[in-house]
Design a protein around this motif. Structure first.
Motif, PDB file in Angstrom:
ATOM      1  N   ASP A 227     -37.787   6.816  -6.788  1.00 50.79           N
ATOM      2  CA  ASP A 227     -38.097   6.306  -7.904  1.00 50.79           C
ATOM      3  C   ASP A 227     -37.209   5.947  -9.252  1.00 50.79           C
ATOM      4  O   ASP A 227     -37.420   7.792  -9.649  1.00 50.79           O
ATOM      5  CB  ASP A 227     -39.265   8.044  -8.088  1.00 50.79           C
TER       6      ASP A 227
ATOM      7  N   ARG B 223     -43.276   9.371 -13.027  1.00 47.25           N
ATOM      8  CA  ARG B 223     -44.036   7.523 -12.914  1.00 47.25           C
ATOM      9  C   ARG B 223     -44.926   7.646 -14.226  1.00 47.25           C
ATOM     10  O   ARG B 223     -45.739   8.998 -14.129  1.00 47.25           O
ATOM     11  CB  ARG B 223     -44.478   8.257 -11.660  1.00 47.25           C
TER      12      ARG B 223
ATOM     13  N   ARG C 241     -48.278   5.058 -14.665  1.00 48.02           N
ATOM     14  CA  ARG C 241     -49.322   4.096 -13.533  1.00 48.02           C
ATOM     15  C   ARG C 241     -50.048   3.654 -15.145  1.00 48.02           C
ATOM     16  O   ARG C 241     -51.052   4.464 -15.307  1.00 48.02           O
ATOM     17  CB  ARG C 241     -49.347   4.412 -12.315  1.00 48.02           C
TER      18      ARG C 241
ATOM     19  N   SER D 104     -46.234   0.280 -12.902  1.00 45.83           N
ATOM     20  CA  SER D 104     -45.635   1.416 -13.026  1.00 45.83           C
ATOM     21  C   SER D 104     -44.415   1.534 -13.618  1.00 45.83           C
ATOM     22  O   SER D 104     -43.887   0.294 -13.202  1.00 45.83           O
ATOM     23  CB  SER D 104     -46.337   2.531 -11.530  1.00 45.83           C
TER      24      SER D 104
ATOM     25  N   VAL E  87     -40.881   4.559 -14.044  1.00 43.98           N
ATOM     26  CA  VAL E  87     -40.504   5.465 -13.924  1.00 43.98           C
ATOM     27  C   VAL E  87     -39.572   6.269 -15.331  1.00 43.98           C
ATOM     28  O   VAL E  87     -38.566   4.790 -15.186  1.00 43.98           O
ATOM     29  CB  VAL E  87     -39.035   5.884 -12.630  1.00 43.98           C
TER      30      VAL E  87
ATOM     31  N   ARG F  25     -44.578  -1.523  -9.042  1.00 40.25           N
ATOM     32  CA  ARG F  25     -43.452  -0.903  -9.752  1.00 40.25           C
ATOM     33  C   ARG F  25     -42.777  -2.208 -10.367  1.00 40.25           C
ATOM     34  O   ARG F  25     -41.543  -3.231  -9.832  1.00 40.25           O
ATOM     35  CB  ARG F  25     -42.637  -0.335  -9.310  1.00 40.25           C
TER      36      ARG F  25
END
Ligand code: MTE
Length: 354
Positions: free
Chosen positions: A105, A172, A174, A180, A182, A322
């Motif tokens: 992440d 995170r 979402r 998503s 970070v 991501r």
């Protein structure tokens, strides 16, 4: 990544690799096989009723651009031009700084966090807020705490950030659209502000409201959503130490397009719960209305906990993309914060209360 408090100007060119920049989703171009999950259908329904919208997001964006230009709108300043913020280094702040973050992440590049946004007050396209949100004036700004409180108050934004030490929380994020990021937020626990207001025994929920000012937020001249944007939490959710009010990211004051000067961040819920540019927090007895639930009640519930097992009525929530990565990741229950928050929902049917 710059450490908060470092007075190092962050230039986007220093942070975003060319590969990341090139692979990010572009407005109007589907970012992955499940683009704009959940938002397009409601968007289309509202667009049908909207005076400005002829032909969807592009027309809306064009009309908005015209409004913004007429009013002398300008893009918000680069993050490097925004004041740096200093951060608390207490043991409790350190303990929560990157709770539940996995080694893969890594923080999303600043460029993506500030140019790939959902902020319908400034347009429907992901890049619109970065172009349009210069009309928002985040200072002076007053936040009201009202309702079922023994000590309701009105606080100026700078007094508020002096009241509580700012913490860095790398969370995170979402979106229900199945992408998503970070994000290294700066903020303070929402619970601290609520405690200060001394809730009465009737305070069961917390309602949030965005600024309503079409001069500053030209998207509010359209009927694309019911305005102002409103959100809500149960009071125990709001008091959870992971729920924060954010006033910055990447060590600096929050950019307009990310919800300046103050926005909600609840990392175990879908991003639409993270209401931006908040002017009022009201303690209430009954579950408050929320914008996307009002817009499309069968698609967006009050709870909106990230749940790979409960699909959006038409699309799977099992995986996500991501931003900056090409392959998909599995979506984690409660966005990976189950250990911290699952107990809040014991006995609650999460399929019914989606
Ligand atoms: N708050 C307001 N006032 N208006 C909005 O359109 N969009 C929501 C949420 N908060 C929105 C909002 C949605 S759908 C998401 S995913 C997040 O903001 C996006 O936050 P970001 O642009 O900082 O990534």
């Amino acid at each position: 990544m710059a450490k908060p408090g470092d007075d190092v100007p962050i230039r986007s060119s220093e942070i975003t690799s060319e590969k990341d920049y090139a692979s990010r989703p572009k407005p109007g171009v589907p970012p992955d096989p499940e683009p704009d999950l959940g938002f397009n259908p409601a968007r289309r329904r509202f667009i049908r009723n909207a005076a400005l919208a002829v032909g969807g997001a592009t027309a809306f964006g064009g009309a908005l651009l015209a409004i913004t230009k007429r009013r002398g709108g300008a893009p918000p300043p680069e993050l490097s031009a925004l004041p740096a913020l200093s951060v608390a280094e207490t043991p409790s702040a350190r303990a929560l700084a990157s709770v539940a973050l996995a080694s893969n992440d890594t923080p999303t590049p600043l460029e993506d966090i500030t140019t790939y946004n959902n902020f319908y007050e400034f347009g429907l396209g992901k890049e619109d807020p970065a172009f349009m949100a210069g009309t928002l004036r985040p200072r002076p700004w007053t936040l009201k705490i009202t309702g079922e409180a023994h000590k309701p108050e009105e606080i100026g934004i700078d007094d508020l950030t002096r009241l509580f030490p700012l913490e860095e929380r790398i969370y995170r994020m979402r979106c229900v659209e199945a992408w998503s990021m970070v994000i290294p937020w700066l903020g303070f626990p929402l619970g601290k502000l609520i405690e200060r207001a001394q809730p009465t025994s009737r305070a069961k929920y917390v309602a949030f409201k965005t600024l309503h000012d079409p001069e500053q937020m030209p998207g509010q001249r359209t009927q694309v959503l019911p305005w102002p944007y409103v959100e809500g939490l149960r009071i125990d959710e709001a008091m959870h130490p992971l729920a924060i009010l954010s006033v910055g990211l990447y060590g600096r004051t929050l950019p307009n397009q990310n919800g300046a000067p103050i926005r909600l961040v609840v990392p175990w819920k879908y991003g639409f719960k993270g209401i931006k540019s908040i002017v009022e927090i009201r303690l209430v007895e009954e579950e408050p209305p929320t914008t996307w639930n009002r817009a499309a009640p069968s698609e967006y519930g009050f709870y909106a906990n990230v749940n790979p097992e409960v699909d959006h009525p038409r699309w799977s929530q099992a995986s996500e993309r991501r931003i900056g990565e090409l392959s998909r990741r599995s979506t984690l229950p409660f966005n990976g914060y189950a250990e911290q928050v699952a107990h809040l929902y014991e006995g609650l049917d999460l399929r019914r209360h989606f």
